[in-house]
Design a protein around this motif. Sequence first.
Motif, short mmCIF file in Angstrom:
data_model
loop_
_atom_site.label_atom_id
_atom_site.label_comp_id
_atom_site.label_asym_id
_atom_site.label_seq_id
_atom_site.Cartn_x
_atom_site.Cartn_y
_atom_site.Cartn_z
N ARG A 2 0.84 -1.20 0.00
CA ARG A 2 0.00 0.00 0.00
C ARG A 2 0.88 1.25 0.00
O ARG A 2 1.80 1.37 0.80
CB ARG A 2 -0.90 0.01 1.23
N ILE A 3 0.56 2.18 -0.90
CA ILE A 3 1.32 3.42 -1.01
C ILE A 3 0.35 4.59 -0.97
O ILE A 3 -0.63 4.63 -1.73
CB ILE A 3 2.15 3.46 -2.31
N GLY A 4 0.60 5.56 -0.08
CA GLY A 4 -0.30 6.68 0.06
C GLY A 4 0.40 7.94 0.53
O GLY A 4 1.61 8.07 0.39
N SER A 20 -4.44 8.91 -6.47
CA SER A 20 -4.36 7.47 -6.78
C SER A 20 -3.65 6.73 -5.64
O SER A 20 -2.81 5.85 -5.87
CB SER A 20 -3.65 7.21 -8.11
N ALA A 21 -4.00 7.09 -4.43
CA ALA A 21 -3.38 6.50 -3.23
C ALA A 21 -4.25 5.38 -2.69
O ALA A 21 -5.48 5.45 -2.78
CB ALA A 21 -3.18 7.57 -2.17
N VAL A 234 3.47 2.35 2.83
CA VAL A 234 4.28 3.54 2.63
C VAL A 234 3.40 4.78 2.60
O VAL A 234 2.36 4.79 1.93
CB VAL A 234 5.06 3.46 1.31
N ILE A 235 3.82 5.81 3.31
CA ILE A 235 3.18 7.12 3.27
C ILE A 235 4.21 8.16 2.88
O ILE A 235 5.30 8.20 3.46
CB ILE A 235 2.58 7.50 4.64
N VAL A 236 3.89 9.00 1.88
CA VAL A 236 4.75 10.13 1.57
C VAL A 236 4.20 11.36 2.29
O VAL A 236 3.00 11.60 2.29
CB VAL A 236 4.87 10.39 0.05
N ILE A 249 4.01 9.14 -5.26
CA ILE A 249 3.35 7.83 -5.17
C ILE A 249 3.58 7.04 -6.46
O ILE A 249 3.91 5.84 -6.42
CB ILE A 249 1.85 8.01 -4.90
N ALA A 250 3.42 7.71 -7.60
CA ALA A 250 3.62 7.04 -8.89
C ALA A 250 5.06 6.55 -9.05
O ALA A 250 5.31 5.45 -9.56
CB ALA A 250 3.24 7.98 -10.03
#
Length: 263
Positions: A2-4, A20-21, A234-236, A249-250
């Motif tokens: 999971r990426i957000g 698109s998270a 993952v969280i940015v 994210i991309a």
Amino acid sequence: MRIGAHVDPADPLAEAAVRSADAVQFFLADPKGWKAPPPREDADRLRAADVEIYIHAPYVINVATLNNRIRIPSRKLLVGHADAAAQIGARGLIVHGGHVNAGQDIATGFDNWRKTFAYAAESGGFATPVLIENTAGGENACARRLDALARLWDAVGEYDVGFCLDTCHAHAGGEELLDLVDRVKAITGRIDLIHANDSRDAFGSGADRHDNLGQGQIDPELVVAVTRAAGAPVIVETPGGAAGQGADIAFLRERLTDGKPRG
């Protein structure tokens, strides 16, 4: 994987969609204030969403401090945020490692962390898993350098505490990213969440200033290597709003997955 992103709390699911998270992190109250989080009208929608939710505790919380006027309210606020996070189905509550003041014995800070979990355990524990996050600065910090983190985990490890690894904080705090995951897991046994952030400032600067991936002082492929090795969501926490975070994210999704959002 999971990426957000860390997003505005007003409508987290809308913020996730525009990026698109497939995960979001947000605050439940003023991050610089002491007020308890109010109930959310969208709690049912958040609990039912395919998007994973993480909550960041207020920055003011410092359960390590020797100052009773900060430590005791910090414990109460942490419990309150864990309860509120559970109401919306959050996977974790991220809180900074805290510090003691100059000239004070940091061993007391580690013991204050232990007492925080011990007191919570008397009432059944925290309602949401607490993830302690490494921090960027401070010579008296409990979770900046790995030697301090080892002492912290000696104090709290028996309480099944989670860990959040921030790449900007590690870089600014003076910890090399190469093989960092192995070195952290040798201490904590786990990494529950990655904050994948570039750093505006130099290695060891102690400055907590995030940048978009590839725009700061960290080789973006090192950030990718850390996130891949950790195998955690993952969280940015990067600037630029939906466009800047969406690009980050991309970038990560292209290198870490098949390029498609989950959910």
